[in-house]
Design a protein around this motif. Structure first.
Motif, PDB file in Angstrom:
ATOM      1  N   GLU A   1      60.792  41.529   1.692  1.00  0.00           N
ATOM      2  CA  GLU A   1      61.144  40.232   2.280  1.00  0.00           C
ATOM      3  C   GLU A   1      61.530  40.409   3.747  1.00  0.00           C
ATOM      4  N   THR A   2      62.301  41.466   4.021  1.00  0.00           N
ATOM      5  CA  THR A   2      62.666  41.738   5.414  1.00  0.00           C
ATOM      6  C   THR A   2      61.412  42.026   6.236  1.00  0.00           C
ATOM      7  N   THR A  25      63.339  45.728   2.887  1.00  0.00           N
ATOM      8  CA  THR A  25      62.647  45.287   1.672  1.00  0.00           C
ATOM      9  C   THR A  25      61.353  44.574   2.070  1.00  0.00           C
ATOM     10  N   HIS A  30      68.491  45.028   4.965  1.00  0.00           N
ATOM     11  CA  HIS A  30      67.972  45.830   3.867  1.00  0.00           C
ATOM     12  C   HIS A  30      66.451  45.889   4.053  1.00  0.00           C
ATOM     13  N   HIS A  54      67.138  40.479  -3.772  1.00  0.00           N
ATOM     14  CA  HIS A  54      66.836  39.108  -4.201  1.00  0.00           C
ATOM     15  C   HIS A  54      65.335  38.853  -4.148  1.00  0.00           C
TER      16      HIS A  54
END
Ligand code: ADE
Length: 426
Positions: free
Chosen positions: A62-63, A60, A58, A355
């Motif tokens: 965070e990625t 995002t 995904h 998340h």
């Protein structure tokens, strides 16, 4: 200032969104101290030097921080979306413009575009695959077996992907090592439970702005994700009902204080339904027919097959777009309305941001260390599904605790001796 090079290839919505994405990536990084430490070590040791890597995740903030760590390690990374609706377009833009990554991900892309991106990424001839749902690995096995020779291995982020990997292993077609990142304790205890718990509620609320207090909230599936959603929905004052096919998990739900019943019964009384089973059509035509007017239905499992939307369309016709990520289907026979969120795709990533970074810190520490482990052990691991060694899991937990400023006790020599002996009893 854009760092896009002449040779850099990408397919994203709008490169001009990079500045916003950059600020958000840095914001997430503040909550990812473990991954930051790994990135700093990787920048010195370069454990992935010369490795061609495809990450399907995904897209995002965070990625983006995971990709930064992989790039720092020396990997040449191509990033593609692991779901057509989960991409954050500003993050994709920043990864291209500020970090020089080849990104193929567009929020709302069609299934055809999604599949095309998988194949374009595989054209880069990866040595490592970081997968989320096993679509990239499945494509290699189905269409690109000649690329298996290039592969050191793969890692898998999610429960659904690991179920698929184990099916590949049983069928004897998985010809390289695959690390089941999801099965690390520092992944599923936190990401699946607290991450999915919070972000699913976040997605439902952002999409609808409904009050959860006092509603009958049906959680379909009581795995780690279901546990987290049930826990958080109760925290918001909902009356939580669990539907489950596994008798042990059903008892767990009962003793955790939830009502447990069959879907046919829950369908009649639920106000909000969330599916997290990893299985097909767990909400089907007979359930839609029984639902109250304006029942809200959504999914937080990996694939968009848990809610049988084809059957809903058959009894109701095409839906009305009520607001972003909210569609209303009107059942022809009864006139009752069924509200579907996020087209049945992961609601936590479709309508919210997935998340929070603090849990993804541990999940992606596992991903980064799994990539390093595969390269370090190149040629030594058997084909099939592997766990990351327990010490790595423990190390991630220690680092996380350290970052939270929490000290814990260690076993004394006397306790270690007791734990490893059998003579002492009553
Ligand atoms: N899966 C669930 N939440 C996520 C996030 N924030 N980033 C990447 N993958 C996720």
């Amino acid at each position: 200032m854009s760092a896009v090079s002449e040779s850099q290839k990408f397919d994203i919505t709008d490169i001009n969104l990079a500045q916003k994405g950059h600020a958000r990536i840095e914001w997430a990084e503040r909550e990812m101290p473990v991954l930051r430490l790994i990135r700093e070590r990787f920048a010195v040791e370069k454990p992935l030097d010369g490795v061609r890597l495809v990450a399907c995740a995904h897209v995002t903030t965070e990625t983006a921080n995971l990709v930064r760590a992989l790039q720092a390690a020396g990997a040449e990374t191509v990033l593609i979306a692991s779901n057509p609706l989960s991409t954050q377009d500003d993050v994709a833009a920043s990864l291209v413009a500020d970090y020089g990554v080849s990104v193929y991900a567009i929020k709302g892309e069609s299934t055809d575009t999604y599949n095309r991106h998988v194949r374009t990424a595989l054209d880069s001839k990866p040595n490592l695959i970081i997968d989320d749902g096993s679509d990239v690995v499945a494509t290699v096995l189905k269409e690109r077996q000649h690329q298996i020779a290039d592969l050191i291995g793969s890692t898998e982020e999610t429960t659904t992907g690991i179920v698929r990997l184990r099916a590949m292993e049983s069928a004897g077609v998985l010809k390289f090592p695959a690390i089941a990142v999801n099965d690390a304790q520092t992944k599923h205890f936190f990401d699946n439970r607290y991450g999915t718990g919070q972000s699913t509620i976040d997605g439902i609320i952002r999409a609808t702005n409904i009050l959860l207090a006092g509603r009958n909230f049906v959680v379909v599936g009581y795995g780690w994700c279901g546990k987290g959603i049930a826990l958080r929905a109760r925290g918001m004052g909902a009356n939580v009902i669990v539907a489950e096919i596994d008798p042990v998990k059903a008892i767990e739900a009962v003793m955790d204080g939830f009502r447990v019943m069959q879907m046919n019964e829950a369908a009649k009384i639920g106000d909000v339904f969330v599916t997290v089973t990893g299985n097909r059509h767990v909400i089907d035509s007979q359930h839609f027919a029984a639902m109250k007017d304006s029942a809200i239905v959504c999914n937080s499992g990996h694939f968009d097959l848990e809610i049988n939307l084809d059957s809903l369309r058959e009894i109701s016709g095409e839906p009305l777009n009520v607001r972003p990520f909210v569609q209303e289907y009107k059942v022809k026979d009864t006139g009752s309305r069924i509200i579907v969120l996020g087209e049945g795709r992961l609601i936590n990533l479709a309508a919210a941001e997935g998340h929070p970074a603090s849990v993804m810190d541990m999940s992606f520490a596992n991903q980064a260390l799994s990539a390093e482990y595969l390269v370090k052990n190149k040629g030594k691991l058997t084909a099939g599904v592997h766990l990351l060694p327990k010490e790595v899991d423990q190390e991630i937990a220690h680092l996380k605790l350290h970052s939270l400023g929490i000290q814990i006790d260690r076993l004394t020599a006397e306790q270690i001796e007791y734990m490893t002996s059998w003579e002492t009893g009553t």
